[in-house]
Design a protein around this motif. Structure first.
Motif, short mmCIF file in Angstrom:
data_model
loop_
_atom_site.label_atom_id
_atom_site.label_comp_id
_atom_site.label_asym_id
_atom_site.label_seq_id
_atom_site.Cartn_x
_atom_site.Cartn_y
_atom_site.Cartn_z
N PRO A 156 3.22 -0.73 -4.87
CA PRO A 156 2.11 -1.12 -5.74
C PRO A 156 1.99 -0.14 -6.92
O PRO A 156 2.15 1.07 -6.74
CB PRO A 156 0.88 -1.05 -4.83
CG PRO A 156 1.28 -0.18 -3.70
CD PRO A 156 2.76 -0.27 -3.58
N GLY A 157 1.77 -0.69 -8.10
CA GLY A 157 1.55 0.14 -9.28
C GLY A 157 0.13 -0.06 -9.77
O GLY A 157 -0.65 -0.82 -9.16
N GLU A 158 -0.20 0.61 -10.86
CA GLU A 158 -1.57 0.46 -11.39
C GLU A 158 -1.85 -0.97 -11.82
O GLU A 158 -2.88 -1.53 -11.45
CB GLU A 158 -1.76 1.43 -12.54
CG GLU A 158 -1.72 2.86 -12.07
CD GLU A 158 -2.70 3.73 -12.79
OE1 GLU A 158 -3.49 3.23 -13.61
OE2 GLU A 158 -2.68 4.93 -12.51
N LYS A 159 -0.92 -1.55 -12.62
CA LYS A 159 -1.11 -2.93 -13.08
C LYS A 159 -0.02 -3.85 -12.56
O LYS A 159 -0.27 -4.98 -12.19
CB LYS A 159 -1.13 -2.98 -14.61
CG LYS A 159 -2.33 -2.27 -15.20
CD LYS A 159 -2.33 -2.37 -16.71
CE LYS A 159 -3.51 -1.60 -17.27
NZ LYS A 159 -3.52 -1.60 -18.71
N GLU A 160 1.20 -3.35 -12.54
CA GLU A 160 2.36 -4.12 -12.11
C GLU A 160 3.02 -3.38 -10.94
O GLU A 160 2.90 -2.17 -10.83
CB GLU A 160 3.39 -4.21 -13.25
CG GLU A 160 2.88 -4.92 -14.49
CD GLU A 160 2.90 -6.41 -14.33
OE1 GLU A 160 3.85 -6.94 -13.71
OE2 GLU A 160 1.97 -7.06 -14.81
N THR A 191 0.85 -1.19 0.00
CA THR A 191 0.00 0.00 0.00
C THR A 191 0.89 1.24 0.00
O THR A 191 2.03 1.18 0.45
CB THR A 191 -0.94 0.02 1.23
OG1 THR A 191 -1.52 1.32 1.35
CG2 THR A 191 -0.25 -0.33 2.50
N GLU A 201 5.74 -1.33 -8.96
CA GLU A 201 6.78 -0.40 -9.38
C GLU A 201 8.05 -0.78 -8.63
O GLU A 201 8.06 -0.84 -7.40
CB GLU A 201 6.38 1.03 -9.04
CG GLU A 201 5.21 1.51 -9.88
CD GLU A 201 4.79 2.93 -9.54
OE1 GLU A 201 5.53 3.65 -8.83
OE2 GLU A 201 3.69 3.31 -9.98
#
Length: 123
Positions: A104-108, A59, A110
């Motif tokens: 956490p990234g949007e899809k993957e 998070t 970071e």
């Protein structure tokens, strides 16, 4: 049975290993443990021995994980690194401390490598 946090940490370390390999690091050892403490990853990049601390968060509430390494943790990692260098008779080798930060990234996730994240810390 490993806790949820331990499993998350292991997953972060696995991602870090893949990312480091992709960026030219050769992994020498993972989870190097001594009575003094542990180093997540010991690797080689070109002619430099690299002691890597992996920090991951699931998070963004507490900021970037790269800022979670305290002076106390730096001293502990430094002591273990010095122990490793002595035990492997590599006292004169060029070495540094890197941090792999996983957020956490949007899809993957970071992932960021911070080279020379800190200097050898004493006492």
């Amino acid at each position: 049975m490993p806790s949820k946090d331990q499993l998350f940490g292991k997953e972060g370390e696995s991602l870090a290993v893949l990312y480091l390999k992709k960026h030219g690091y050769k992994i020498i050892e993972q989870n190097y443990r001594t009575k003094l403490g542990e180093i997540d990853i010991i690797a080689k990049e070109k002619n430099t021995l690299v002691f890597v601390e992996v920090k991951s968060r699931n998070t963004g509430h507490f900021g970037s994980p790269k800022y979670a390494i305290t002076p106390k943790k730096m001293r502990k990692i430094s002591m273990v690194a010095l122990y490793f260098l002595k035990e492997t008779k590599q006292s004169g080798v060029k070495a540094r401390f890197d941090v792999v930060s996983i957020s956490p990234g949007e899809k993957e996730p970071e992932i960021e490598i911070i080279k020379n994240a800190f200097d050898l810390a004493y006492g």
